[in-house]
Motif scaffolding. Sequence first.
Motif, short mmCIF file in Angstrom:
data_model
loop_
_atom_site.label_atom_id
_atom_site.label_comp_id
_atom_site.label_asym_id
_atom_site.label_seq_id
_atom_site.Cartn_x
_atom_site.Cartn_y
_atom_site.Cartn_z
N LYS A 8 0.61 -0.73 0.10
CA LYS A 8 -0.08 -0.44 0.32
C LYS A 8 0.72 1.27 0.01
N THR A 9 0.26 2.40 -0.25
CA THR A 9 1.20 3.64 -0.62
C THR A 9 -0.32 4.42 -0.01
N PRO A 10 0.94 5.81 0.30
CA PRO A 10 0.00 6.92 1.01
C PRO A 10 -0.84 6.99 0.58
N GLU A 11 -2.41 7.15 0.20
CA GLU A 11 -3.46 7.43 0.50
C GLU A 11 -3.58 8.81 -0.55
N GLU A 86 1.46 -1.07 -6.77
CA GLU A 86 0.63 0.01 -5.79
C GLU A 86 -0.45 0.47 -5.65
N VAL A 87 -0.87 0.30 -4.20
CA VAL A 87 -2.06 0.37 -3.95
C VAL A 87 -2.98 1.44 -3.56
N GLU A 88 -3.92 2.53 -3.65
CA GLU A 88 -4.11 3.32 -3.00
C GLU A 88 -5.17 2.57 -2.10
N THR A 91 -9.53 3.16 -1.38
CA THR A 91 -10.46 2.82 -2.44
C THR A 91 -9.70 1.47 -3.61
N LYS A 92 -8.84 1.07 -3.35
CA LYS A 92 -7.99 -0.11 -3.53
C LYS A 92 -7.61 -0.53 -5.09
N ARG A 93 -7.53 1.13 -5.40
CA ARG A 93 -6.83 1.68 -6.48
C ARG A 93 -5.76 1.44 -7.00
N LEU A 94 -5.30 0.20 -8.34
CA LEU A 94 -3.91 0.52 -9.02
C LEU A 94 -3.18 2.12 -8.97
N VAL A 95 -2.34 2.76 -8.19
CA VAL A 95 -1.69 4.02 -8.74
C VAL A 95 -0.63 3.59 -9.13
N ASP A 217 -3.80 13.04 -15.51
CA ASP A 217 -4.56 11.64 -14.67
C ASP A 217 -3.93 10.24 -15.18
N LEU A 218 -4.21 9.79 -14.67
CA LEU A 218 -3.02 8.83 -14.15
C LEU A 218 -4.18 7.73 -15.12
N LEU A 219 -2.71 7.33 -15.83
CA LEU A 219 -3.60 6.42 -17.07
C LEU A 219 -4.07 4.97 -16.04
N PRO A 220 -5.22 4.29 -16.36
CA PRO A 220 -6.01 2.59 -15.67
C PRO A 220 -4.04 1.86 -15.38
N ILE A 221 -4.68 0.64 -15.01
CA ILE A 221 -3.90 0.11 -14.42
C ILE A 221 -4.62 -1.41 -14.10
N GLN A 222 -4.46 -1.91 -14.84
CA GLN A 222 -5.39 -3.27 -14.81
C GLN A 222 -4.00 -4.55 -13.20
N ILE A 223 -4.23 -5.18 -13.27
CA ILE A 223 -4.28 -6.71 -11.96
C ILE A 223 -4.27 -7.07 -13.83
#
Length: 233
Positions: A8-11, A86-88, A91-95, A217-223
């Motif tokens: 996890k990373t800082p939110e 790295e996950v927010e 939201t559990k969003r990949l960042v 804006d960040l481009l989406p990262i997928q698992i």
Amino acid sequence: MGLFDIFKTPEEARPKADKLVVPGEEVEELDDTELEEPDFDDSKCAPADRAERGPFDSEEATLEGPMVDLGSLRIPAREGMGLRLEVEEKTKRLVAVALDYRESTVQVQAFASPRSTGLWNRIRVQLAEQVEQQGGTARELETDLGIELETRLPLMAGAPNGAYRAARFIGVDGPRWFLRAVLSGKALHDEDAAREVEELFRSIIVVRGDRPIPPRDLLPIQIPEAMAQQLGK
């Protein structure tokens, strides 16, 4: 180290290209209103041979072999490379994607950018200002990848006096995308390690897609599929 680790990373609500993130450290983020808006060159900043040697746009890439497909990023698999997502927190969003290779780490993020102008010249100035406002130092370096930012940030409270964390910020403006990397570890002081990690960075493929996304804006990262199967998703 396994191919996939999640930490996890800082939110941060909406990851932006000008936010200061250094692998392994929680760094205080400054409000954008605290930063000055200096004059800047909005031309694209990238190696002259980017289209031939990378980082590549998905429409340019001719690389063969197994790839790790992360949605907006594709990374050639190679022996000895560890990949962490790295996950927010909220939201559990990949960042971000962190690649561990040759005793170094390169943290990678891809962002949307305008078609005809670049982001790196401006973002580099803003990152340097954030570093200096937090008591660190930043200086520009001319390299084969263009103009980089070499930084030193003081470690958190309780660390020995004068202790710091060093990192290099690399930025490449591509067609409608901006690729940012934060390099740390052995590659900062070892030429051979630096050359190997830079080659790894240059092998990355950015998949911009056609969906409208605001600049920075960040481009989406997928698992990746293999990881999703491990997690039962």
